[in-house]
Design a protein around this motif. Structure first.
Motif, short mmCIF file in Angstrom:
data_model
loop_
_atom_site.label_atom_id
_atom_site.label_comp_id
_atom_site.label_asym_id
_atom_site.label_seq_id
_atom_site.Cartn_x
_atom_site.Cartn_y
_atom_site.Cartn_z
N PRO A 23 0.81 -1.22 0.00
CA PRO A 23 0.00 0.00 0.00
C PRO A 23 0.85 1.27 0.00
N LEU A 24 1.97 1.25 0.69
CA LEU A 24 2.84 2.42 0.71
C LEU A 24 3.44 2.69 -0.67
N LEU A 25 3.86 1.64 -1.36
CA LEU A 25 4.41 1.81 -2.70
C LEU A 25 3.37 2.34 -3.68
N THR A 26 2.15 1.83 -3.60
CA THR A 26 1.12 2.31 -4.52
C THR A 26 0.72 3.75 -4.20
N PHE A 27 0.69 4.10 -2.92
CA PHE A 27 0.35 5.47 -2.54
C PHE A 27 1.42 6.44 -3.01
N LEU A 28 2.70 6.07 -2.84
CA LEU A 28 3.78 6.96 -3.28
C LEU A 28 3.78 7.12 -4.80
N SER A 29 3.48 6.05 -5.52
CA SER A 29 3.41 6.18 -6.98
C SER A 29 2.21 7.03 -7.39
N ALA A 30 1.12 6.96 -6.62
CA ALA A 30 -0.05 7.77 -6.93
C ALA A 30 0.23 9.25 -6.69
N LEU A 31 1.12 9.57 -5.77
CA LEU A 31 1.48 10.96 -5.54
C LEU A 31 2.25 11.56 -6.71
N LEU A 32 2.91 10.71 -7.47
CA LEU A 32 3.67 11.18 -8.63
C LEU A 32 2.80 11.40 -9.87
N LEU A 33 1.63 10.78 -9.92
CA LEU A 33 0.78 10.87 -11.11
C LEU A 33 0.33 12.30 -11.44
N PRO A 34 -0.05 13.14 -10.47
CA PRO A 34 -0.46 14.50 -10.86
C PRO A 34 0.66 15.33 -11.49
N LEU A 35 1.90 14.92 -11.31
CA LEU A 35 3.00 15.65 -11.95
C LEU A 35 3.00 15.46 -13.47
N ASN A 36 2.30 14.42 -13.94
CA ASN A 36 2.24 14.14 -15.37
C ASN A 36 1.04 14.79 -16.06
N VAL A 37 0.27 15.57 -15.34
CA VAL A 37 -0.92 16.21 -15.90
C VAL A 37 -0.49 17.36 -16.81
N MET A 38 -1.09 17.41 -18.00
CA MET A 38 -0.77 18.49 -18.95
C MET A 38 -1.53 19.75 -18.59
N ASP A 39 -0.98 20.87 -18.98
CA ASP A 39 -1.62 22.17 -18.74
C ASP A 39 -2.80 22.31 -19.69
N THR A 40 -3.99 22.59 -19.14
CA THR A 40 -5.18 22.74 -19.97
C THR A 40 -5.51 24.20 -20.23
N GLY A 41 -4.79 25.11 -19.61
CA GLY A 41 -5.02 26.53 -19.84
C GLY A 41 -5.73 27.21 -18.69
N SER A 42 -6.65 26.55 -18.06
CA SER A 42 -7.40 27.13 -16.95
C SER A 42 -6.87 26.57 -15.63
N VAL A 43 -6.73 27.44 -14.65
CA VAL A 43 -6.22 27.01 -13.35
C VAL A 43 -7.21 26.05 -12.68
N SER A 44 -8.50 26.35 -12.75
CA SER A 44 -9.50 25.49 -12.12
C SER A 44 -9.54 24.11 -12.78
N GLU A 45 -9.41 24.07 -14.10
CA GLU A 45 -9.36 22.78 -14.80
C GLU A 45 -8.12 22.00 -14.42
#
Length: 104
Positions: free
Chosen positions: A42-64
Motif C-alpha cells: 500500500p505504501l508503494l502504490t500510494f507513493l506512486s499515486a502521488l507522482l501521477l499529478p506531476l504528469n498532468v498536462m496544462d489545460t489553460g485554466s487554473v480550475s481545470e
C-alpha cells in the motif's frame, strides 16, 4: 484479426494472474506477526499515486488544472486497495490474539 484476438486474451490472462498474485502476496504479508510487511505494497502504490499529478498536462485554466490533478490523484489511489486487505487481515489477527489472551 485472429492473432490480435489471441494476443488480447493472452494479455488479459497474464494480467489476471499478476493481479491474483499481488492480492495473495498482500494477504501473506498482512498475516505476518509484524505489521510493517503488510504496509509495503500500500505504501508503494500510494507513493506512486502521488507522482501521477506531476504528469498532468496544462489545460489553460487554473480550475481545470486543479480538478484534473485531484481526479488523477483519486484515480491513482485505486491500487491502494491492498490497504483494505491489510486492515482486514490485521484486525482478524488482533481478534485472535485477544481471544487467546482471554482464554488463557
Amino acid at each position: 484479426m485472429a492473432i490480435a484476438s489471441r494476443f488480447i486474451i493472452v494479455s488479459l490472462i497474464i494480467l489476471l494472474v499478476f493481479l491474483v498474485g499481488i492480492v495473495l502476496l498482500q494477504i501473506f504479508l498482512s498475516r505476518r506477526e509484524s505489521r510493517w510487511p503488510g504496509l509495503v505494497l500500500p505504501l508503494l502504490t500510494f507513493l506512486s499515486a502521488l507522482l501521477l499529478p506531476l504528469n498532468v498536462m496544462d489545460t489553460g485554466s487554473v480550475s481545470e488544472n486543479i480538478l484534473l490533478a485531484v481526479v488523477t490523484l483519486l484515480a491513482g489511489n485505486i491500487p491502494t486497495l491492498p490497504l483494505a486487505i491489510f486492515l482486514t487481515c490485521s484486525n482478524n489477527i488482533n481478534e485472535d490474539c485477544r481471544l487467546a489472551s482471554v482464554a488463557s
